[in-house]
Design an enzyme around this catalytic site. Structure first.
Site, mmCIF file in Angstrom:
data_model
loop_
_atom_site.group_PDB
_atom_site.id
_atom_site.type_symbol
_atom_site.label_atom_id
_atom_site.label_comp_id
_atom_site.label_asym_id
_atom_site.label_seq_id
_atom_site.Cartn_x
_atom_site.Cartn_y
_atom_site.Cartn_z
ATOM 1 N N GLU A 1 -10.401 -15.591 3.770
ATOM 2 C CA GLU A 1 -11.565 -14.804 4.200
ATOM 3 C C GLU A 1 -12.467 -14.491 3.011
ATOM 4 O O GLU A 1 -13.689 -14.447 3.135
ATOM 5 C CB GLU A 1 -11.087 -13.518 4.907
ATOM 6 C CG GLU A 1 -10.547 -13.841 6.301
ATOM 7 C CD GLU A 1 -9.514 -12.869 6.829
ATOM 8 O OE1 GLU A 1 -9.357 -11.773 6.281
ATOM 9 O OE2 GLU A 1 -8.847 -13.234 7.827
ATOM 10 N N GLU B 1 -1.327 -20.073 3.953
ATOM 11 C CA GLU B 1 -2.012 -19.581 5.145
ATOM 12 C C GLU B 1 -2.978 -20.659 5.652
ATOM 13 O O GLU B 1 -4.130 -20.715 5.207
ATOM 14 C CB GLU B 1 -2.795 -18.304 4.826
ATOM 15 C CG GLU B 1 -1.931 -17.148 4.383
ATOM 16 C CD GLU B 1 -2.564 -15.804 4.733
ATOM 17 O OE1 GLU B 1 -1.846 -14.968 5.293
ATOM 18 O OE2 GLU B 1 -3.765 -15.601 4.476
ATOM 19 N N GLY C 1 -5.482 -15.471 12.615
ATOM 20 C CA GLY C 1 -6.174 -14.695 13.632
ATOM 21 C C GLY C 1 -6.477 -15.480 14.897
ATOM 22 O O GLY C 1 -7.257 -15.031 15.743
#
Ligand code: 13P
Length: 249
Positions: free
Chosen positions: A94, A163, A169
C-alpha cells in the site's frame, strides 16, 4: 526452530477505545502462547498500545529514514526506540503503490531500522499480472535483494512478509502450496545471497486475507513462520484463533 510471529496490521483503522480493548484482550490470550504476537496500530495509538503491552510486541506501520529534520508527518527510528517499539513494517504494497515508495526509498528505511537495532518486517509480493506472466519469483527476489543489499544483518533480525498484492484485502488467499513455494524460494535466495544461517533464522510471514479458517493450513507449511494479518486482526476472536493456529502448527 523459528519462533512464529503473528502480526496484526490495523492499517488506518481503530480508535483509542478500540486500542485499549484490543491491548487488554491480546495481553490475556497471548500470555503463555508459543507465538510472538505483534500489534501494529496507527502511529497515533502506538504509544498507548506499547505502554499497555505485557504479552505482545509492537510494530510501527511506517518510519522515515532520516534521523530528524523537516519531514512533516514523519517519524524517525529514534522516536520508535523512545517508545520501546521493536518492529517496523517496511515496503508494504500500500505504501509502495499509494505513496510512491520505490525500492531505493524502501532500502533506506530498512537500513535506518537495522541501524537502530529495530527489526524490519519487510513486505514483498507480486501483482496478479506479474503472477500470471510468470514473474512472481523474479519480483520477490528483486524486492528482497534491493532492500537488503550492502547491509550488515544479524541472523534473525530481518523478518520478511510475503504479501501477494492480489490477495490483500480481496478475500482471496494464496493456497498453502502457492505460499510455500514462494516462501521456500525466498529462503533459498537468502541462503544463496547472504548465508545459510540467515536463511535458517529469518522468519517469513504470509500476508493476504489470512483468516481463522485458512491460518492453520498456511502455518503448517515448513517455510511459513506465521502471518501478517490485516482485516482479521481487527476482530479479537479471529485474531486469537489465528495466533492459536500459529502456536499449534
Ligand atoms: P488483509 O489480511 O486484510 O488481506 O491484509 C493483509 C495485509 O496487507 C497485512 O499487511
Amino acid at each position: 526452530m523459528r519462533n512464529p510471529i503473528v502480526a496484526g496490521n490495523w492499517k488506518m483503522n481503530g480508535s483509542a477505545s478500540f486500542a485499549a480493548k484490543m491491548s487488554q484482550q491480546v495481553n490475556v490470550f497471548a500470555a503463555g502462547l508459543n507465538v510472538e504476537v505483534v500489534l501494529s496500530p496507527p502511529s497515533v495509538y502506538l504509544s498507548q498500545v506499547q505502554q499497555a503491552a505485557e504479552s505482545y510486541s509492537t510494530a510501527a506501520q511506517n518510519v522515515h529514514f532520516a534521523a530528524s529534520g523537516a519531514f512533516t508527518g514523519e517519524m524517525s527510528v529514534s522516536m520508535l526506540q523512545d517508545l520501546g517499539c521493536e518492529y517496523v513494517l517496511v515496503g508494504h504494497s500500500e505504501r509502495r503503490e499509494m505513496f510512491a515508495e520505490n525500492e531505493q526509498f524502501v532500502a533506506k528505511k530498512v537500513a535506518a531500522v537495522v541501524g537502530a537495532s529495530l527489526q524490519p518486517i519487510l513486505c514483498i509480493g507480486e501483482t496478479l499480472e506479474q503472477r500470471h506472466s510468470g514473474q512472481a519469483f523474479d519480483v520477490v527476489k528483486q524486492q528482497l535483494l534491493s532492500a537488503i543489499s550492502g547491509l550488515e544483518l544479524t541472523a534473525g533480525q530481518l523478518v520478511i512478509a510475503y504479501e501477494p498484492i492480489w490477495a490483500i484485502g480481496t478475500g482471496e488467499t494464496a493456497t498453502p502450496e502457492q505460499a510455500q513455494e514462494i516462501h521456500s524460494y525466498i529462503r533459498g535466495v537468502l541462503a544463496e545471497q547472504v548465508s545459510a544461517e540467515m536463511a535458517d533464522k529469518t522468519r517469513i510471514l504470509y500476508g493476504g486475507s489470512v483468516n481463522a479458517e485458512t491460518a492453520s493450513q498456511l502455518f503448517s507449511q515448513p517455510d511459513i513462520d506465521g502471518g501478517l494479518v490485516g482485516g482479521a486482526s481487527l476482530k479479537i476472536e479471529d485474531f486469537k484463533n489465528i495466533c492459536s493456529a500459529a502456536a499449534n502448527r
